[in-house]
Design an enzyme around this catalytic site. Sequence first.
Site, PDB file in Angstrom:
ATOM      1  CG  HIS A 166      13.776  21.407  39.320  1.00  0.00           C
ATOM      2  ND1 HIS A 166      14.518  22.175  40.189  1.00  0.00           N
ATOM      3  CD2 HIS A 166      14.477  21.382  38.159  1.00  0.00           C
ATOM      4  CE1 HIS A 166      15.620  22.587  39.592  1.00  0.00           C
ATOM      5  NE2 HIS A 166      15.614  22.117  38.356  1.00  0.00           N
ATOM      6  NE  ARG A 221      17.936  19.745  38.826  1.00  0.00           N
ATOM      7  CZ  ARG A 221      18.880  19.030  38.238  1.00  0.00           C
ATOM      8  NH1 ARG A 221      19.347  17.934  38.836  1.00  0.00           N
ATOM      9  NH2 ARG A 221      19.367  19.385  37.060  1.00  0.00           N
ATOM     10  CG  HIS A 244      15.251  19.651  34.652  1.00  0.00           C
ATOM     11  ND1 HIS A 244      15.849  19.515  35.888  1.00  0.00           N
ATOM     12  CD2 HIS A 244      14.756  18.421  34.341  1.00  0.00           C
ATOM     13  CE1 HIS A 244      15.728  18.264  36.298  1.00  0.00           C
ATOM     14  NE2 HIS A 244      15.075  17.583  35.378  1.00  0.00           N
TER      15      HIS A 244
END
Length: 244
Positions: free
Chosen positions: A4, A55, A177
Amino acid sequence: MVRHGQSQWNLENRFTGWVDVPLSENGINEAVSAGRRLKEKGIVFDIAFTSVLKRAISTLWEIQKEMDLQWVNDEKSWRLNERHYGALQGLNKSETASKYGEEQVKIWRRSYDIRPPLLEESNSMNPKNDLRYSSVSKNELPLGECLKDTVNRVLPFYNQRIAPELREGKTPIICAHGNSIRALLKHLENISDEQIVNLEIPTGIPMVLELEEDTLKVQKRYYLATLQEIEESSNAAKNAGKAK
């Protein structure tokens, strides 16, 4: 795979984990840029996977919008979430180093199998209190994780959902992530416990993996960016993670 874009807490140098913080303005720009890079290279995905944290979801949405691929189906899973940083979540990394010592914080962040201090059951950040995890067994929801724990929760999702799509010839995009991407790379490239913790994943830069058709082993991995852009983004991520 795309980590992200920069989040608001990345910008503020805070431990984020499962806390659902938004992208910063720069993070939105990074996500748009990621879509532009993919489009320029003619790389088109036909299925998308992301975590349940905004996110990562927002990064995927910006990429889809930039590529005019909003119609592509996406699947969200908690198993692609960032590593859960336990009681460290929300703390400024510099202040945490002052409280616990830089060496201890380094151990929590960079050891493969040592967990940070766990959240108390009564803590408001306990994922058991979050509606998005209501369908997940309470025994599976962590109060803190080391990277090894993250690997162990990510791999079942890869084996059950992502690998079958790859074997059918699809091209998935995974917006996730730093640590969930590390978990996938550790499996796909058989990276050692010692090496994987030092692998930096830049924010908002698409990472392309070319896989063998039968074994799904990685033949080639590269970023859609110049070496300078990768170094600048990786250094920014590394410096943001330092408890200084």
